[in-house]
Design a protein around this motif. Structure first.
Motif, PDB file in Angstrom:
ATOM      1  N   LEU A   1       3.012  -8.874  -0.846  1.00  0.00           N
ATOM      2  CA  LEU A   1       1.734  -8.165  -0.810  1.00  0.00           C
ATOM      3  C   LEU A   1       1.381  -7.612  -2.183  1.00  0.00           C
ATOM      4  O   LEU A   1       0.229  -7.694  -2.623  1.00  0.00           O
ATOM      5  CB  LEU A   1       1.793  -7.032   0.217  1.00  0.00           C
ATOM      6  CG  LEU A   1       0.561  -6.129   0.302  1.00  0.00           C
ATOM      7  CD1 LEU A   1      -0.676  -6.931   0.704  1.00  0.00           C
ATOM      8  CD2 LEU A   1       0.806  -4.989   1.289  1.00  0.00           C
TER       9      LEU A   1
ATOM     10  N   GLN B   1       0.240 -10.480  -4.452  1.00  0.00           N
ATOM     11  CA  GLN B   1      -1.039 -11.082  -4.084  1.00  0.00           C
ATOM     12  C   GLN B   1      -2.225 -10.143  -4.336  1.00  0.00           C
ATOM     13  O   GLN B   1      -3.340 -10.607  -4.561  1.00  0.00           O
ATOM     14  CB  GLN B   1      -1.022 -11.473  -2.601  1.00  0.00           C
ATOM     15  CG  GLN B   1      -0.017 -12.566  -2.271  1.00  0.00           C
ATOM     16  CD  GLN B   1       0.284 -12.641  -0.785  1.00  0.00           C
ATOM     17  OE1 GLN B   1      -0.402 -12.024   0.037  1.00  0.00           O
ATOM     18  NE2 GLN B   1       1.322 -13.385  -0.431  1.00  0.00           N
ATOM     19  N   THR B   2      -1.979  -8.849  -4.310  1.00  0.00           N
ATOM     20  CA  THR B   2      -3.068  -7.881  -4.457  1.00  0.00           C
ATOM     21  C   THR B   2      -3.535  -7.811  -5.902  1.00  0.00           C
ATOM     22  O   THR B   2      -2.731  -7.780  -6.827  1.00  0.00           O
ATOM     23  CB  THR B   2      -2.603  -6.484  -3.996  1.00  0.00           C
ATOM     24  OG1 THR B   2      -2.222  -6.550  -2.612  1.00  0.00           O
ATOM     25  CG2 THR B   2      -3.722  -5.466  -4.166  1.00  0.00           C
TER      26      THR B   2
ATOM     27  N   LYS C   1       7.554  -6.005   1.153  1.00  0.00           N
ATOM     28  CA  LYS C   1       6.213  -5.775   0.610  1.00  0.00           C
ATOM     29  C   LYS C   1       5.982  -6.462  -0.730  1.00  0.00           C
ATOM     30  O   LYS C   1       4.874  -6.420  -1.251  1.00  0.00           O
ATOM     31  CB  LYS C   1       5.962  -4.274   0.467  1.00  0.00           C
ATOM     32  CG  LYS C   1       5.490  -3.607   1.740  1.00  0.00           C
ATOM     33  CD  LYS C   1       4.895  -2.244   1.450  1.00  0.00           C
ATOM     34  CE  LYS C   1       4.260  -1.675   2.707  1.00  0.00           C
ATOM     35  NZ  LYS C   1       3.658  -0.343   2.452  1.00  0.00           N
TER      36      LYS C   1
ATOM     37  N   SER D   1      -2.058   0.983   3.855  1.00  0.00           N
ATOM     38  CA  SER D   1      -0.705   1.294   4.303  1.00  0.00           C
ATOM     39  C   SER D   1      -0.486   2.798   4.163  1.00  0.00           C
ATOM     40  O   SER D   1      -0.750   3.371   3.107  1.00  0.00           O
ATOM     41  CB  SER D   1       0.333   0.536   3.461  1.00  0.00           C
ATOM     42  OG  SER D   1       1.646   0.893   3.841  1.00  0.00           O
TER      43      SER D   1
ATOM     44  N   TYR E   1      -5.053  -1.966  -0.498  1.00  0.00           N
ATOM     45  CA  TYR E   1      -4.835  -3.242  -1.165  1.00  0.00           C
ATOM     46  C   TYR E   1      -6.100  -4.094  -1.081  1.00  0.00           C
ATOM     47  O   TYR E   1      -6.492  -4.527   0.008  1.00  0.00           O
ATOM     48  CB  TYR E   1      -3.658  -3.986  -0.521  1.00  0.00           C
ATOM     49  CG  TYR E   1      -2.371  -3.199  -0.507  1.00  0.00           C
ATOM     50  CD1 TYR E   1      -1.456  -3.311  -1.552  1.00  0.00           C
ATOM     51  CD2 TYR E   1      -2.071  -2.325   0.541  1.00  0.00           C
ATOM     52  CE1 TYR E   1      -0.272  -2.582  -1.552  1.00  0.00           C
ATOM     53  CE2 TYR E   1      -0.882  -1.591   0.550  1.00  0.00           C
ATOM     54  CZ  TYR E   1       0.000  -1.722  -0.498  1.00  0.00           C
ATOM     55  OH  TYR E   1       1.168  -0.993  -0.492  1.00  0.00           O
TER      56      TYR E   1
ATOM     57  N   THR F   1      -6.069  -2.711   9.159  1.00  0.00           N
ATOM     58  CA  THR F   1      -6.799  -3.865   8.638  1.00  0.00           C
ATOM     59  C   THR F   1      -8.230  -3.929   9.147  1.00  0.00           C
ATOM     60  O   THR F   1      -9.023  -4.701   8.624  1.00  0.00           O
ATOM     61  CB  THR F   1      -6.084  -5.179   9.006  1.00  0.00           C
ATOM     62  OG1 THR F   1      -5.927  -5.252  10.433  1.00  0.00           O
ATOM     63  CG2 THR F   1      -4.714  -5.268   8.347  1.00  0.00           C
TER      64      THR F   1
ATOM     65  N   THR G   1      -0.228   0.458   9.406  1.00  0.00           N
ATOM     66  CA  THR G   1      -0.977  -0.548   8.664  1.00  0.00           C
ATOM     67  C   THR G   1      -2.341  -0.698   9.307  1.00  0.00           C
ATOM     68  O   THR G   1      -2.440  -0.898  10.521  1.00  0.00           O
ATOM     69  CB  THR G   1      -0.251  -1.906   8.680  1.00  0.00           C
ATOM     70  OG1 THR G   1       1.041  -1.749   8.078  1.00  0.00           O
ATOM     71  CG2 THR G   1      -1.045  -2.952   7.895  1.00  0.00           C
TER      72      THR G   1
END
Length: 282
Positions: free
Chosen positions: A108, A111-112, A105, A234, A228, A245, A243
């Motif tokens: 992630l 990038q968040t 993770k 999550s 996120y 999306t 997860t």
């Protein structure tokens, strides 16, 4: 009301099955005729359409070929692969130990830009103190009977959590007051963790709110979840990681976070609750 996260993957399978049904009906082909052409038992078509059986890549290509909809195959296959990753059992994720799970993770987290974190059963991961992490990971390892790599996993989580002090990230964190008293370690560990919370509140990237047990509920306590960039959710269940999306389902958790935030106290009032928890340790 948030849908049960453990059913999110099944709901997505049902939606995929409905797409297959629509393609078949648009082609004016009966389920029986499609099954005969594909060389399947007739019940397989109904299972795929109802979402009770996840389609393989070959199933999707066969279905779209018979229905004259080959151009839709790649999109359907991508959807099926996404569903497969939505609900993953911990025994699979933890098969190689907890360290790798933390490292997976890390990208992630980097990038968040905007984190929304709600905790109803343990302290927020990005503000966890080493002793607390070790106590939590030991419990998890013992319960699931997985590889014991607690020391390395603690280091990996701390490394992953550096984003709270580095880079351009913001953290809106909410926790239920009861979490302040849940003993995941001895007095020394809990004291260090509570002090860590007080310290974390002073970080410019952090907004920490605590929902008092006495607060009138505008939203019931739900499972711990992370959002996120309002694009991915999550959720950590006892038996699996979920997860999400799909924008409509992500929005459910964003709205839940907003409702929970409206009940939280911050600043001096939140510090008072943490200080009271410290005093109860004696």
């Amino acid at each position: 009301m948030p849908k049960s996260p453990s059913s999110a993957a099944q709901q997505a399978r049902e939606a995929l099955g409905q797409r297959l049904r629509t393609i078949r009906k648009d082609a004016r082909i009966t389920a029986r005729a499609l099954a005969q052409e594909a060389g399947w038992h007739e019940t397989k078509c109904s299972q795929l359409q109802s979402g009770n059986r996840p389609p393989s890549e070959e199933d999707i290509r066969t279905w779209t070929r018979i229905c004259g909809a080959e151009t839709e195959a790649d999109d359907l296959i991508a959807a099926a692969r996404n569903i497969e990753g939505m609900y993953v059992e911990w025994r699979r994720l933890q098969s190689a130990g907890l360290t790798r799970l933390q490292q997976r993770k890390a990208p992630l987290f980097e990038q968040t830009r905007s984190f929304k974190i709600y905790c109803s059963n343990f302290m927020p991961g990005v503000l966890q103190e080493p002793g607390y992490i070790a106590a939590l990971f030991t419990l998890i390892t013992d319960f699931h009977g997985t590889k014991n790599d607690v020391d390395a996993a603690v280091a990996a989580r701390l490394d992953r959590s550096k984003v709270i002090r580095e880079g351009n990230h913001t953290f809106a964190i909410l926790l239920e007051e009861a979490v302040l008293r849940y003993r995941l370690g001895d007095d020394e560990v809990m004291l260090a963790q509570l002090v860590q919370l007080l310290s974390g509140m002073s970080l410019p990237s952090v907004s920490l709110g605590i929902i008092p047990e006495s607060a009138p509920r505008a939203m019931w306590p739900v499972e711990t979840f992370n959002v996120y960039d309002d694009k991915l959710v999550s959720i950590e269940l006892l038996g699996a990681q979920v997860t999400i999306t799909a924008p409509s389902e992500v929005d459910v958790y964003v709205r839940a976070f907003s409702a929970l935030s409206g009940m939280a106290v911050k600043g001096k009032a939140a510090r008072s609750l943490i200080t009271a928890a410290i005093e109860r340790l004696g």
